[in-house]
Write a protein that holds these residues in place. Structure first.
Motif, PDB file in Angstrom:
ATOM      1  N   ALA A 160       0.825  -1.206   0.000  1.00 14.62           N
ATOM      2  CA  ALA A 160       0.000   0.000   0.000  1.00 14.62           C
ATOM      3  C   ALA A 160       0.859   1.255   0.000  1.00 14.62           C
ATOM      4  O   ALA A 160       0.503   2.266  -0.603  1.00 14.62           O
ATOM      5  CB  ALA A 160      -0.929  -0.002   1.208  1.00 14.62           C
ATOM      6  N   SER A 165      -3.281   2.473  -2.091  1.00 14.82           N
ATOM      7  CA  SER A 165      -4.347   1.508  -1.844  1.00 14.82           C
ATOM      8  C   SER A 165      -5.656   2.245  -1.615  1.00 14.82           C
ATOM      9  O   SER A 165      -5.761   3.058  -0.697  1.00 14.82           O
ATOM     10  CB  SER A 165      -4.008   0.637  -0.626  1.00 14.82           C
ATOM     11  N   TYR A 300      -3.584  -0.501  -5.560  1.00 14.62           N
ATOM     12  CA  TYR A 300      -4.394  -1.593  -5.027  1.00 14.62           C
ATOM     13  C   TYR A 300      -5.835  -1.124  -4.838  1.00 14.62           C
ATOM     14  O   TYR A 300      -6.076  -0.066  -4.267  1.00 14.62           O
ATOM     15  CB  TYR A 300      -3.855  -2.068  -3.684  1.00 14.62           C
ATOM     16  N   ALA A 310      -8.468  -5.166  -6.925  1.00 14.04           N
ATOM     17  CA  ALA A 310      -7.504  -5.971  -6.182  1.00 14.04           C
ATOM     18  C   ALA A 310      -7.270  -5.297  -4.850  1.00 14.04           C
ATOM     19  O   ALA A 310      -7.097  -4.089  -4.793  1.00 14.04           O
ATOM     20  CB  ALA A 310      -6.188  -6.081  -6.959  1.00 14.04           C
ATOM     21  N   GLU A 311      -7.266  -6.052  -3.786  1.00 15.46           N
ATOM     22  CA  GLU A 311      -7.161  -5.448  -2.457  1.00 15.46           C
ATOM     23  C   GLU A 311      -5.722  -5.279  -2.023  1.00 15.46           C
ATOM     24  O   GLU A 311      -4.812  -5.913  -2.526  1.00 15.46           O
ATOM     25  CB  GLU A 311      -7.922  -6.317  -1.438  1.00 15.46           C
ATOM     26  N   SER A 312      -5.537  -4.428  -1.046  1.00 16.31           N
ATOM     27  CA  SER A 312      -4.198  -4.061  -0.580  1.00 16.31           C
ATOM     28  C   SER A 312      -3.692  -4.991   0.506  1.00 16.31           C
ATOM     29  O   SER A 312      -4.439  -5.753   1.099  1.00 16.31           O
ATOM     30  CB  SER A 312      -4.221  -2.645  -0.040  1.00 16.31           C
TER      31      SER A 312
END
Length: 313
Positions: A160, A165, A300, A310-312
């Motif tokens: 991140a 993020s 992210y 897409a997650e951090s």
């Protein structure tokens, strides 16, 4: 068989759970005596209690290692000073500092309160700075006394902080600050025998379990658990050992069995007119330069070309 940290004294902050706990156990398994710091707060930084730190100390001691708990707030001058003092008073030395403590308060920027910002920046960024300051002050005095240490600092960044993020402006900014702090510290403290590096881990912890949900669930028996926190610890332990001599001012990503050396900001395409430009000329130059430049990595959580987020980490 002796471990690579035999005889060393190591501080790990935020070591009551998750990555910090895994690091503390791994250092102890390699022969280090460990100061286990944890304030015992919840995932959002609320509440406090000494149970998590005490539990990890018990786990280390029962396995034949040596550890002591510290439950002070390392984002305060007094707490950071007492953390270093705990190592010196208990074990008579300090060799490695692993800054790991932190928590999350995720919000989109328009919903992020001043308290959410201050609390997260405080625990991550200030919580790295103050222990680092007090540890380096000790190592400087050791050097001046003719006892140059083989000291190590491992700071905890994040993807991140490297790419950004969505929904984590406070956390991403703090982690980016930790990377910059690590680079400055590496440049300033080498004269005292201190090597400073940062690790951006990806692992299943309290901080990430809600973000990653099913994607981070533990696999079945006998299957390599790529997101287990302990996968990151071997790199952290090596960086915290005397064996990492010559490695400083670096940032590594670590996930599962993967280690990546991250390469930060470097000059890209450049155009110099040799004179002041008009705004239109500046814009035209930027367009030409961007056509030559590598595109930045995606933030992210940002939607990319119609794909999901897409997650951090």
């Amino acid at each position: 068989m002796t471990g690579i940290c035999e005889g060393r004294v190591v501080i790990v902050t935020g070591a009551g759970r998750g990555l910090g706990r895994a690091h503390a156990l791994a250092f102890a398994a390699e022969g280090a005596r460990v100061v286990v710091n944890d304030l015992g707060v919840g995932p959002d930084g609320t509440g406090a209690g000494g149970g998590p730190a005490a539990a990890v100390v018990t786990e280390i001691n029962e396995a034949g290692g040596t550890a002591v708990a510290h439950t002070g707030d390392i984002a305060t001058e007094q707490g950071a000073a007492s953390l270093v003092a705990a190592a010196l008073d208990t074990f008579g030395r300090l060799d490695t500092l692993v800054n790991n403590a932190g928590f999350l308060r995720d919000r989109m920027l328009v919903n992020l309160t001043e308290d959410d910002w201050d609390a997260v920046v405080r625990v991550h960024l200030k919580g790295h700075f103050l222990p680092l300051k007090h540890a380096v002050a000790h190592w400087r005095e050791e050097t001046r006394a003719g006892r140059r240490p083989a000291a190590r600092v491992v700071n905890t960044g994040s993807g991140a902080g490297l790419l950004g993020s969505v929904g984590q402006g406070n956390y991403a900014a703090a982690k980016a600050g930790i990377v910059a702090l690590s680079l400055v510290a590496a440049a300033e403290t080498g004269r005292y025998g201190v090597l400073v590096n940062a690790v951006a881990p990806a692992a299943r912890t309290r901080m990430t379990e809600r973000t990653f949900a099913a994607a981070m669930a533990a696999p079945g028996e006998g299957v390599f658990d790529a997101m287990a926190p302990g996968n990151v610890s071997p790199l952290v332990v090596w960086l915290g050992s005397a064996g990492s001599a010559g490695v400083t001012g670096r940032v590594f990503e670590a996930e599962g069995g993967r280690i990546t050396v991250m390469e930060g900001w470097r000059p890209g395409p450049t155009a110099d007119k040799g004179a002041r430009r008009t705004p239109e000329e500046a814009g035209a130059a930027v367009r030409e330069l961007l056509a030559e430049a590598r595109p930045p990595g995606p933030v992210y959580g940002a939607r990319q070309e119609g794909h999901g987020s897409a997650e951090s980490v």
